[in-house]
Design an enzyme around this catalytic site. Sequence first.
Site, short mmCIF file in Angstrom:
data_model
loop_
_atom_site.label_atom_id
_atom_site.label_comp_id
_atom_site.label_asym_id
_atom_site.label_seq_id
_atom_site.Cartn_x
_atom_site.Cartn_y
_atom_site.Cartn_z
N ASN A 84 0.97 -1.24 -0.09
CA ASN A 84 -0.13 -0.26 -0.01
C ASN A 84 0.95 1.29 0.02
OD1 ASN A 84 -2.42 1.56 0.35
ND2 ASN A 84 -2.44 1.33 2.57
N ASP B 241 1.63 5.63 -3.74
CA ASP B 241 1.65 7.13 -4.21
C ASP B 241 2.90 7.81 -3.36
OD1 ASP B 241 0.08 6.30 -1.79
OD2 ASP B 241 -0.57 8.46 -1.79
N GLY C 187 14.90 -47.16 31.82
CA GLY C 187 16.42 -46.75 31.58
C GLY C 187 17.11 -47.68 31.36
N SER D 209 16.14 -49.44 40.18
CA SER D 209 15.77 -50.13 41.47
C SER D 209 16.12 -49.44 42.41
CB SER D 209 16.47 -51.45 41.32
OG SER D 209 15.77 -52.37 40.34
N SER E 208 12.64 -52.24 30.16
CA SER E 208 11.58 -52.10 29.15
C SER E 208 12.05 -51.19 28.04
CB SER E 208 10.42 -51.27 29.77
OG SER E 208 10.62 -50.09 30.60
#
Lengths: 636, 265
Positions: free
Chosen positions: A149, A152, A460, A467, A534
Amino acid sequence: MSDDILKYQQLRVVIVGHVDHGKSTLIGRLLHDTDSLPDGKLEELEAICKRRGTDALEWSFVLDAMQAERDQAVTIDTTQIWFSTALREYVIIDAPGHREFLKNMISGAAAADAAILVVDAVEGVQEQTRRHAYLLHLLGLRQVSVVINKLDTVGYDTERFQVVAKDIVTYLQSIGLSASHIVPISARHGDMIAARGDNMSWYQGKTLVDVLDSFEVAMPPLARGLRFPVQDVYRYDDKRIVVGRVETGILRKGDTVLFSPTNEKAVVTSIEVWPDDKDKVEAHAGESVGITLDQKIFVERGHIASHETNPPMLSNVFRAHLFWLSQKPLRVGNSYKIRYGTHEAMVTVQSIDKMIDTQDLAQSDEVGDVERNAVAEVTLRARELLPVDPYIDNFRTGRIVLYDGYDVVGGGTISMDGYADQRRSIKPKSDNLYEVELLTSYEARAQKNGHYGAVFWFTGLSGAGKSTLAMAVEKELFEKGYYSYVLDGDNVRHGLNVDLGFSPEDRAENIRRVGEVAALMADAGQVVVSAFISPYREDRDRARAAAPARFFEIFVKADLSTCEQRDPKGLYKKARAGKLPEFTGIDSPYESPENPELVVDTQHNDIDTCVQQIIRYIEQNIVLSEKEGHKIVALS
Amino acid sequence: MYQYLDDLESRSLYIIREAYKRVDPLAMLWSIGKDSTALLWMVRKAFYGRVPFPLVLLDTEMELDEVYAFRDKLVKDWDLPMKSELCPPEEDMDKTLPPATRAAMRKTEGLRNLLEKEKYRGIIAGIRRDEQAMRAKERVFSPRTLDGDWDYKDQPAEFWDQYKTEFPDGCHVRIHPLLHWTELDIWRYTKRENIPYVSLYLAKDGKRYRSLGEKNITFPVDSEAATIDDIIHELETTKTAERSGRAMDKETEDSFERLRASGYM
């Protein structure tokens, strides 16, 4: 699609951009040049301008209806205005550019089909230009065009236009947006708005009006999986009507629908509208309807109906990409209410994972609080399982709004990357009452014990300290009066799992059994601390699914060399000597948790520090809230 | 015909049902005009022919005769839970206001009295964004302060169809299920659904009411639209503002703003 839709469907366009780059002026001019100003408005405008001592017409006064806005010459709130081109009708949404009013900009922009980003040719790309563009992206708007814009004021200079255009295109590309058009305009003088004007013959592209006409009206998301969030349940005469709006997909009479999170199924026996319409056999995305069911299953507001083959995920934890609107910063540990569709739940901020600077898009892992108007990625955790859709799968249900007390404080999109679905296989539906009774007794046991049952799953490497920590934690919990118990290799390998060896299949089965036992004990009211390597994510996710919303994964973290150095049982030595095949970390992988609820760093902290960290975390998650405490009084 | 109206209607039904579920006690303002009558039709759709909350007319006893007659007929035909709240007299209004604005203020005070008496937490009103620039800034769920004021400079964020539905005691919320409709949409919908409307909207002797208000401050405008199809055609081409027959909108630059901030619909 009928002509009618093309002809009458309104396209909603939001105009955004930095303050004073000329949004309101642009809209005033657009209305004038498309001959959409009401009779007398131009004269009224001239009179107001004269009275306020300006000779030039202030086009923005058309919109800035409020006294306060005229005086400050700043748009405070979003406003809407209707106009039409030869092609169709439009709703123009004017969004304030001032940083202060970001919540109003969002309120406006979230309702739009397309956006026009206004950039001042002199000032170029500014702070709110970038922030607005980023938020358009986060709000899910994909149709964006840019107007440069005030050409001009730079003598309609093509080079200046090119420079600013390049800047904004570069930024948009970096956030995954692309502007369909970039138009040089002068809103004040009307160049390239509806008419081309005489000043920019060097520009060959579309005028703004042509750009608007090139946007497409969003079609209802019929091809996505069915989502019908229950809004309410009405009992009229002998009918039970489940009402709601089809958010995505198509709902048909005769469909078997699955409700989440309850996992209940039923067949849709009718689609109910008023006045009665027996021919109404399907409802499309966007329609507000009611349905009746063939089964008297328990259904209430917030449940989400889907088809069986494509249900939402169930999870009590997910990641969200948020914008924050509140004066009070978002902090880890704070609780907020979230709403999405008709579902409502309390969530706690588990972590703030990333801060995003919308100016340079730097992603910082160095996280503090999320301040007002900031954008961040956070992990949210609920107490119960929520039916959730990632935003990439469903843009209607995959977005959330956050409330703090009475107020809307933020919003964002859901990501499930790295999180597993916690839905268990669908249960036989004969025992509904039994199911409800069981849920009640978990609550009742919690009331009696004074705390909830839960599983705290330590994972872990061998030697990381699982433990040791588990024993110390259990001792302290016990002394504090909690009902707690440790599950580890010693007490399950000799009995429950005596038949299992160390092959991959046996290891998986070992963890599956431990997960199920832990879940039962948690349901019975115990605080279970489990200590198993795990190593596989899949196995841990299965254990999590066994105890939905009561499972907390704690990553006991130490690197391999540290663990090997400690080697309390001499296992690493044996493994290195080849006497323990498939030993985790040596010749079998350990898959670190992607999103553990808690990380305990035993490498850099002493045991006592770690124990206290865990105890604090456990207590936060098992205590009855004050509200729940009151419930006891009310019940007894 | 006009399928896009299904989308507008669906959004309104959703809002009406949200209001009913989340805000209690609730009432709806029925001015007997075209907008709130179309809204009333949608309430009946949302609740399968029922209207599960009171309909209130803020009565200045200055409505046009046809309006009262229309109300009585519909209350009987549709078995509506109607309630009238008599507004305090004009003498009691703020003397600094221009005359028509002062007359309009009577409804604001009537509403205040009603809220005081009935302790409503939610008021459903049939305003639309395209009617007037102040209304264009409204939220769907728009909270009012303890004094009933509208704090238009600090409105709650509202997006993705999640609304602010909880408030401190003593506050109330205005619910606007028609905010996204235009005057033209309402007439197209009224025609499609065959909803009854007051005959004053149709032109007689070259004049018709485009907007119905009290007889002392509302005036008919020039029009030849003698049928609903004529009205739709007229609106598709007109450039005259809908509320051009409402005196109070024009008295001073900020008349309507002052009215609304203090609780006007």
